[in-house]
Design an enzyme around this catalytic site. Structure first.
Site, short mmCIF file in Angstrom:
data_model
loop_
_atom_site.label_atom_id
_atom_site.label_comp_id
_atom_site.label_asym_id
_atom_site.label_seq_id
_atom_site.Cartn_x
_atom_site.Cartn_y
_atom_site.Cartn_z
N LEU A 140 -7.59 -23.68 9.71
CA LEU A 140 -6.73 -24.19 8.45
C LEU A 140 -7.10 -25.53 8.35
CD1 LEU A 140 -4.57 -24.07 6.34
CD2 LEU A 140 -2.89 -24.61 8.08
N ASP A 195 8.41 -32.97 -2.75
CA ASP A 195 9.64 -33.67 -3.44
C ASP A 195 11.01 -33.29 -3.45
OD1 ASP A 195 10.33 -35.75 -4.78
OD2 ASP A 195 9.80 -35.39 -6.76
N HIS A 211 14.53 -36.29 4.69
CA HIS A 211 13.11 -36.47 4.91
C HIS A 211 12.89 -35.60 6.61
CE1 HIS A 211 12.05 -38.89 1.96
NE2 HIS A 211 12.88 -40.13 2.15
C1 IPE Z 1 5.74 -37.98 -5.30
O1 IPE Z 1 6.93 -38.06 -5.15
C2 IPE Z 1 5.34 -38.67 -4.06
C3 IPE Z 1 5.43 -37.75 -2.73
C4 IPE Z 1 5.86 -36.36 -2.65
C5 IPE Z 1 4.85 -38.27 -1.32
P1 IPE Z 1 7.96 -39.43 -5.64
O2 IPE Z 1 9.51 -38.93 -5.51
O3 IPE Z 1 7.61 -40.43 -5.06
O4 IPE Z 1 7.42 -39.43 -7.22
P2 IPE Z 1 8.29 -39.89 -8.57
O5 IPE Z 1 8.69 -41.23 -8.03
O6 IPE Z 1 9.46 -38.91 -8.62
O7 IPE Z 1 7.22 -39.85 -9.49
C1 IPE Z 2 9.82 -36.69 -1.22
O1 IPE Z 2 11.21 -36.54 -1.66
C2 IPE Z 2 9.24 -37.63 0.02
C3 IPE Z 2 8.65 -38.82 -0.72
C4 IPE Z 2 8.28 -39.14 -1.70
C5 IPE Z 2 8.42 -39.55 0.60
P1 IPE Z 2 11.71 -37.86 -1.94
O2 IPE Z 2 12.17 -38.99 -1.23
O3 IPE Z 2 11.19 -38.27 -3.29
O4 IPE Z 2 13.06 -37.06 -2.77
P2 IPE Z 2 13.95 -37.32 -4.02
O5 IPE Z 2 13.07 -37.17 -5.16
O6 IPE Z 2 14.45 -38.77 -4.12
O7 IPE Z 2 15.01 -36.34 -4.14
MG MG Z 3 11.17 -37.92 -5.35
#
Ligand code: IPE
Ligand code: IPE
Ligand code: MG
Length: 244
Positions: A133, A22, A39
């Protein structure tokens, strides 16, 4: 519990690490860049962490890449993420196959682009004989969705006379989850300072240990993961028992 078993319970290595990656969006926004740049940086981190995993004693690595809730994001971001997944598979296939990585996916696939589905099935088949792995990537994965789909399979088997309700055990349900055949995670990591699980492996992680860090995923290093694994290996996992 015998003394030997007790030692094994306490110092069990982190065989299976699952990561909620995240913070990509915030990493980019903090720099005034579009979220997709974050990303892309995140995908580079995935490459590095996958390469470092065996050296950290990890045999099973499960990565949360896209949740069933992430469809709520803009079309641009969703399509951009899907393109990153396809490119990752295309670019990394030879290396993963050559380095003994077995790649699998969990999550509901029918909503994904057919080309991505073909790439996923292709690399799963190509790397099926590897076991250095075990890399599992969760795409369109939601723990509740997974449990509903498994329950539907069970209901169909019961309706067709293939399964008796009295034969339904925890193992029988676990076998029908997307993760059937995979061990439960020992350690679940979440980056970016959020301390929630966001629908990731709710059944499988029932007894997992958790590590949270403020570090955003594009800044997360193998060294930080190694430090988490060291802390994990010193924790006492009781599994409900009393350990003297
Ligand atoms: C969780 O992250 C999903 C992934 C890392 C793929 P999100 O950013 O979507 O989760 P919330 O919305 O903060 O709970
Ligand atoms: C995690 O990073 C990747 C996915 C959920 C696809 P985020 O896109 O949720 O990044 P933040 O939480 O907005 O910083
Ligand atoms: Mg996120």
């Amino acid at each position: 519990m015998s003394k030997d078993l007790r030692a094994e319970t306490i110092f069990r290595p982190a065989d299976h690490v699952a990561i909620i990656m995240d913070g990509n969006g915030r990493w980019a926004t903090n720099r005034g860049l579009p979220r997709l740049v974050g990303h892309r940086k995140g995908a580079e981190r995935v490459r590095q962490i996958v390469r470092a995993a065996p050296g950290l004693g990890i045999r099973w690595l499960t990565l949360y890449a896209f949740s069933t809730e992430n469809w709520k994001r803009s079309t641009e971001e969703v399509l951009g993420l899907m393109a990153i997944f396809a490119r990752y598979i295309e670019r990394e296939a030879d290396r993963l196959a050559g380095e003994g990585v077995r790649m699998r996916f969990i999550g509901e696939r029918s909503r994904l682009d057919p080309k991505l589905q073909r790439l996923m099935a292709g690399i799963e088949a190509r790397t099926a004989g590897n076991d250095r792995l075990n890399l599992t990537v969760a795409i369109n994965y939601g723990g509740r969705d997974e449990i509903v789909r498994a329950t539907r399979k069970i209901a169909e088997e019961v309706a067709n006379g293939l399964l008796r309700p009295s034969d339904l055990t925890e193992a029988a349900l676990a076998a029908r989850l997307d993760t059937g055949g995979l061990p439960d995670p020992d350690l679940v990591v979440r980056t970016s300072g959020e301390t929630r699980t966001s629908n990731f492996l709710p059944w499988q992680a029932a007894y997992a240990e958790y590590e949270f860090t403020e570090t955003l995923w594009p800044d997360f290093t193998p060294d930080e993961l190694g430090a988490m694994i060291n802390r994990y290996s010193n924790r006492e996992r009781r599994f409900g028992a009393v350990i003297a």
